[in-house]
Enzyme design. Structure first.
Site, PDB file in Angstrom:
ATOM      1  N   GLU A   1       4.239   1.295   1.801  1.00 32.61           N
ATOM      2  CA  GLU A   1       5.463   1.040   2.541  1.00 32.61           C
ATOM      3  C   GLU A   1       6.700   1.368   1.706  1.00 32.61           C
ATOM      4  O   GLU A   1       6.944   0.730   0.696  1.00 32.61           O
ATOM      5  CB  GLU A   1       5.510  -0.448   2.947  1.00 32.61           C
ATOM      6  CG  GLU A   1       4.324  -0.914   3.794  1.00 32.61           C
ATOM      7  CD  GLU A   1       3.117  -1.428   3.001  1.00 32.61           C
ATOM      8  OE1 GLU A   1       2.541  -0.628   2.218  1.00 32.61           O
ATOM      9  OE2 GLU A   1       2.743  -2.579   3.156  1.00 32.61           O
TER      10      GLU A   1
ATOM     11  N   CYS B   1       0.837  -1.212   0.000  1.00 32.97           N
ATOM     12  CA  CYS B   1       0.000   0.000   0.000  1.00 32.97           C
ATOM     13  C   CYS B   1       0.860   1.245   0.000  1.00 32.97           C
ATOM     14  O   CYS B   1       0.848   2.033  -0.919  1.00 32.97           O
ATOM     15  CB  CYS B   1      -0.849   0.066   1.259  1.00 32.97           C
ATOM     16  SG  CYS B   1      -2.127  -1.134   1.361  1.00 32.97           S
TER      17      CYS B   1
END
Lengths: 824, 295
Positions: free
Chosen positions: A457, A455
């Site tokens: 990171e 997502c």
């Protein structure tokens, strides 16, 4: 990296124009994708199981390598009409392979319809044929009883940690008890450069030089052998596709297609074994490596990193020698994108609520800066953006790196794509991410060259072992337990002994109790995730992935043994701003203004704000909580500073915790926090009673670092100001901010200029990330009742986009209730 | 020290001047336009809007009311004592006060919060209302303050005030959004309660100072959306060396506020059709002026 163009070529700009459609081939492949329903595929599970039955007694890493070899050698392969890039995760497109080595109990139950059969799921349904069902239930699953990752985790897990996670749900880590972790960017750059043959040579050299009389070195021997087996297997998989293409070419009557098939055959015979030498070879090579890694382990978020940078030289060369036009390149990117959409991961029913839309989170990063601080955007960046814009599909998760020097032209083109409602690209700021990475030990060069995984990171390319994905800690649950003196009211389980709300004489007392619970659950979450990693190391080592992560080959260690250059374990906080709002309500209404007594508030919470026999009545107290206490997202200091305090406390404590690779070689070896909540804010709320912010029992909590749905009433600039007070630099695991905009806000050139300005403003305020949902609420309402008309309607969930109609009802509802900003 | 009576501060305003702006809605207005979308802005005193949908019927407003039996909701408009006890007693946000006093310093605190957005977007602050000139001393002081803070300022005005007041208000303002309701004084009188001579005279004087002006017209079907009226508007702009005309099509969003205030005189007008709007836009553009819908 070659000479970068600072000005976008007119040809690329024209391709971006709305009037240009994708080529007929692409339209056809896209249509076929939507016509094909996701299904459960059995071949991987069958081959894996057979192999394991044959290799009992061998070291696990070799068994895993031999199993992957068998799969890659024997799984059915296919080439669809019109495809230019080939390979698949399963024997059919949109098929989801089964990974019995991780867990089988859930699979058995769900095949039998408990709690819901795969085809009957409200969200993310899968077709399962009777034969597949029978084979799984009778032949495959029974073999695995007592032999899976899940069994090992359960046997290792301290009872208290299991209770804290699985029963109390102060954090939720259930997804990693039954599946792999993934979450990294493999070293694609190296494979493009040296090929898998280069990896094999390197492993062979290490093997040759081992001093087997040294016990430490003796231990490395199986690792190198496993690496060589898997690398060779991947090569042979490509060669199988090469033969199939040649075979198809032999019977193909259309001379154009025949030529394409022969070209596919040539490319697959060459890569990934050898270095890629042109653009098409490079993309096909990426795809093979990605497929191999995802067949080895079902962890998701095997991301691509900065493709516009490392593919640029191939692109420039193709344009220069005339072998490809920009339109050809776009077509190849389109094929690449569609291929990624056809990959699917089978999750258990409960976790479809955490990861709605069955995403694989194959993130692809563009933009950002070069090592010497120049704007890294090039024509290929625009073409990647263009591919996403034209296809309107959810994978890959396209993200753009922002830095202060990014051009308004590129940002404007991004804004135009955002305006279409795709939820992409998500935008990340170098200005916060790079310092956040330096803060935990990354070198400047590796930090500047980061890509996004999953997502939100941030990760160096080909250098991190993982694992970013970990438990979802739930501060709202922790607060609920704190207010009940350490007892979980839902399960009756006592976690600690503390003061109840009615015993807290000051707000400082409340904070102390809350921090006590954060300490308790942080410890349990660390134990839980470390147990999972110990099991991963012993039960599901990944030789193929390890062979393409810097450090592993040199150290002769698999990732989970501490092979990677960097290593951190994550953990995604769910409901952070909700917890801040709840604390703020207690502070404001009880301790600052005295409008309510502790007893009144505690009673209202215990009765879900529904007791009408009190004065004020339950609902009146709820309204006070909603309207008389500041909420995060409105640039209101009392709420914002509590969100900041929770962040500082949690992040600081968390980064002190060690993971199982600490001291074994990698830089890091610690835990890092993030707010990459995916859709976990919905199921997390199921187990939490009424909270002091006015939220009723079972309602969702907040997602990411976004404001709680409907509570940000002052517009996006106020939300940005609230966000700016959070120490985002302390969230190296990634911060997630959702902003929902009404389409009318973005009309015309002025709308684009304003969106660009808004994005810059957000990053001036030191935001880390932002993603936009630009869909008219009326359309969502209509799509909910007439899903058949909206098969390709995309919404942003949290950190990724998903097809709206595939989502579970509660998640649809949650998305619709997020505040929509529109202005007169 | 002058204090402003403000009924709303709206952040992220995109349609009251360039870029991302904060719009300050000042209370009090000399006109009574029949189509007014901010009816709570007309009176200078504290009023109360009752939002029926939010009301949970708890009766806490009645309990705190100093009147013997409490006021009767809805329909009660202005409390005789200008008292706001009921507003503060409402837990549900169903009672909204329409006036808040701000010193220039307090307003500056609110405005400067979005300074990053102003600089990135070329935005700033916009005074609106009500009628900004109704509180010309406050506007003057505030505008001078924003000027020193390097924040771009705009004012939206109907131009109906003595020239001295007008000039005092706008001297430190960068951009003037000058509303013209109708060019025929009798019709103007009919729909707004005042003639337009003073307004047009002020526009002329203002234009002579060299200030940047944009003409804005709330377009109401059948009243001021005629071709002929548009021609006169273009002529007015040219005569005063004004380069831009914004068309603001009528909307009925003020209706719930009318009801919440207890007014019973809401009259629904019609928005000109899109084809008509586009036609007028083209017409204005052909005359060499810039024109947009919405502004």
């Amino acid at each position: 990296m070659g000479a970068q163009l600072t000005l976008i070529s007119n040809e690329v700009l024209e391709l971006l124009d709305d009037s240009i459609n994708v080529r007929p081939r692409i339209q056809k492949l896209r249509k076929e994708f939507f016509n094909k329903a996701p299904s459960v595929c059995v071949q991987r599970a069958r081959l894996y199981t057979k192999s394991h039955q044959e290799t009992e007694g061998k070291p696990m890493i070799l068994r895993r390598a031999l199993a992957l070899e068998k799969i890659l050698n024997e799984i059915d392969i296919y080439i669809l009409d019109g495809e230019l890039l080939v390979g698949s995760l399963s024997e059919t497109p949109r098929g989801a392979s089964v990974f019995p080595e991780f867990a089988v109990n859930w699979l058995r139950e769900e095949l039998k319809g408990n709690p819901v059969a795969f085809p009957d799921r409200g969200g993310d349904p899968y077709a399962v044929s009777e034969e597949v069902k029978k084979e799984l239930l009778e032949d495959i699953i029974p073999y695995w009883y007592g032999k899976t990752h899940e069994d090992r985790v359960k046997s290792l897990m301290p009872e208290e940690s299991w209770r804290a996670g699985m029963e109390v749900k102060g954090f939720d880590d259930s997804w990693l008890v039954i599946s792999g972790d993934g979450h990294t960017i493999p070293d694609y750059i190296k494979v493009l450069k040296v090929g898998m043959a280069g990896i094999i040579r390197e492993a062979e050299d290490h093997l040759k030089n081992l001093d087997l009389a040294e016990p430490d070195e003796l231990a490395k021997e199986p690792f190198y052998r496993a690496v060589i087996i898997t690398a060779k297997a991947l090569i042979s998989y490509a060669k199988r596709l090469s033969s199939l293409a040649a075979e198809k070419a032999g019977t193909e009557t259309d001379p154009v297609r025949k030529k394409e098939l022969l070209e596919i055959s040539r490319v697959c015979a060459k890569v990934p074994e050898h270095p890629a030498e042109n653009f098409k070879e490079a993309v096909q090579s990426l795809l093979f490596l990605n497929i191999g890694i995802q067949m080895e382990n079902n962890g998701h978020s095997i991301s691509f990193g900065r493709v516009d940078q490392y593919l640029y030289s191939y692109y420039a060369q193709a344009l220069a020698d005339g072998s490809l036009s920009n339109e050809d390149v776009l077509e190849l990117l389109n094929c690449f994108w569609i291929k990624l959409n056809s990959f699917s991961k089978l999750r258990d029913f409960d976790n479809t609520k955490f990861f709605v839309g069955n995403p694989l989170f194959q993130n692809l990063t563009i933009g950002g800066q070069t090592l010497d601080g120049r704007d890294a955007v090039n024509d290929l960046s625009y073409l990647c953006l263009c591919s996403t814009k034209k296809l309107k599909m959810v994978q890959p998760s396209l993200v753009v790196r922002y830095f202060n020097g990014i051009s308004n032209q590129f940002l404007g083109e991004c804004a135009k794509v955002i305006r279409t409602g795709l939820g992409m690209p998500a935008i990340f700021s170098d200005e916060v991410i790079i310092p956040s990475m330096l803060n935990i030990g990354y070198s400047m060069d590796d930090a500047v060259d980061y890509g996004i995984v999953g997502c939100v990171e941030p990760a160096p390319q080909g250098k991190i072992g993982g694992r970013y994905g970990a438990a979802f800690p739930s501060p709202v649950k922790m607060l609920e337990i704190a207010l009940n003196g350490g007892l979980d009211p839902r399960t009756g389980i006592r976690c600690t002994n503390g003061k109840k709300l009615v015993e807290c004489e000051s707000f400082d007392d409340v904070m102390e109790q809350f921090k006590g619970q954060m300490d308790y659950f942080l410890k349990q979450h660390v134990i839980f995730d470390n147990v999972i990693d110990i099991s991963y190391r012993d039960m599901t080592p990944n030789p193929l992935l390890s062979s393409v992560i810097e450090g592993c080959l040199d150290r002769g260690k698999e990732i989970k043994e501490g092979g990677a250059k960097y290593d951190f374990t994550g953990g995604q906080i769910v409901g952070l701003t909700c917890a801040a709002n709840a604390l703020c309500a207690l502070k404001t209404l009880i301790y600052d203004s005295g409008k309510l007594t502790k007893e009144q508030f505690a009673h209202a919470l215990a009765t879900n704000y529904e007791d009408n026999s009190t004065d004020p009545k339950g609902e009146e107290i709820r309204q006070m909580a909603l309207n008389w206490a500041p909420k995060f997202g409105n640039n209101d200091d009392p709420a914002d500073s509590l969100a900041s305090e929770i962040t500082r406390y949690w992040a600081t404590e968390k980064m002190k915790q060690k993971n199982t690779r600490y001291g074994k070689g990698p830089i890091g070896g610690r835990f890092i926090p993030s707010t990459a909540t995916v859709s976990a804010n919905v199921p997390s709320g199921y187990v939490i009673g009424a909270t002091p912010d006015g939220r009723k029992s079972g309602d969702p909590v907040s997602e990411g670092i976004s404001a709680y749905r409907g509570s940000d009433k002052q517009g996006p600039t106020a939300l940005i100001n609230s966000l700016g007070k959070i120490p985002n630099t302390l969230m190296p695991g990634g911060q997630l901010l959702n902003v929902k905009l009404n389409p009318s806000t973005l009309e015309g050139d002025k709308g684009i200029q304003n969106l660009v300005a808004l994005i810059r403003t957000l990053f001036d305020a030191k935001g880390m990330h932002v993603q936009f949902n630009v869909v008219d609420k009326k359309i969502l309402e209509d799509a909910r009742s007439h899903g058949e008309n909206y098969q390709d309607l995309i919404v942003r969930v949290a950190g990724y986009s998903a097809f709206f109609v595939t989502l579970d009802k509660d998640v649809q509802e949650d998305i619709m209730m997020r505040t929509e900003h529109s202005f007169a | 020290m002058t204090r402003g009576v403000i009924f709303d501060i709206q952040k992220f305003s995109l349609n009251d001047g360039s870029g991302i702006r904060t719009t300050v809605f000042l209370k009090g207005c000399p006109l009574r336009c029949a189509w007014c979308s901010n009816p709570e802005s007309q009176e200078t005193g504290l009023q109360r809007i009752y939002w029926k949908k939010k009301c949970i019927g708890c009766g806490r407003c009645v309990r705190v009311c100093p009147k013997e039996k409490g006021c009767q909701l809805p329909g009660y408009i202005v409390c005789e004592n200008q008292c706001d006890l009921c507003i503060h007693a409402c837990p549900a946000g169903a009672l909204q006060g329409t006036a808040k006093l701000y010193s220039v310093g307090e307003l500056a605190e609110a405005i400067k919060q979005d300074v990053r957005a102003y600089y990135r977007s070329g935005g700033g602050v916009t005074f609106s209302g009500g009628e900004s000139l109704f509180q010309w001393q406050f506007v003057r002081e505030a505008a001078r303050c924003f000027n020193s803070m390097l924040i771009h300022s705009a004012i939206e005005t109907c131009g109906f005030a003595p020239w001295e007041q007008m000039w005092n208000a706008v001297e430190f303002i960068d951009l003037i959004l000058f509303d013209i309701k109708h060019l025929d004084s009798a019709i103007h009188q009919k729909y707004t309660g005042a003639p337009n001579e003073l307004i047009l005279e002020n526009l002329k004087k203002l234009a002579e100072t060299g200030k940047e002006i944009i003409i804005r017209i709330p377009l109401i079907q059948g009243i001021n959306d005629g071709e002929d009226h548009t021609d006169r508007l273009i002529w007015l702009a040219r005569e005063n060396n004004i380069k831009e005309i914004h068309l603001l099509p009528y909307h009925a969003w003020g209706k719930p506020k009318h009801e919440g205030l207890g007014y019973d005189n809401f009259h629904k007008f019609e928005r000109p059709a899109d084809e008509k709007l586009n036609f007028l836009i083209k017409k204005i553009s052909r005359s060499g002026l810039q024109s947009v819908i919405g502004g």
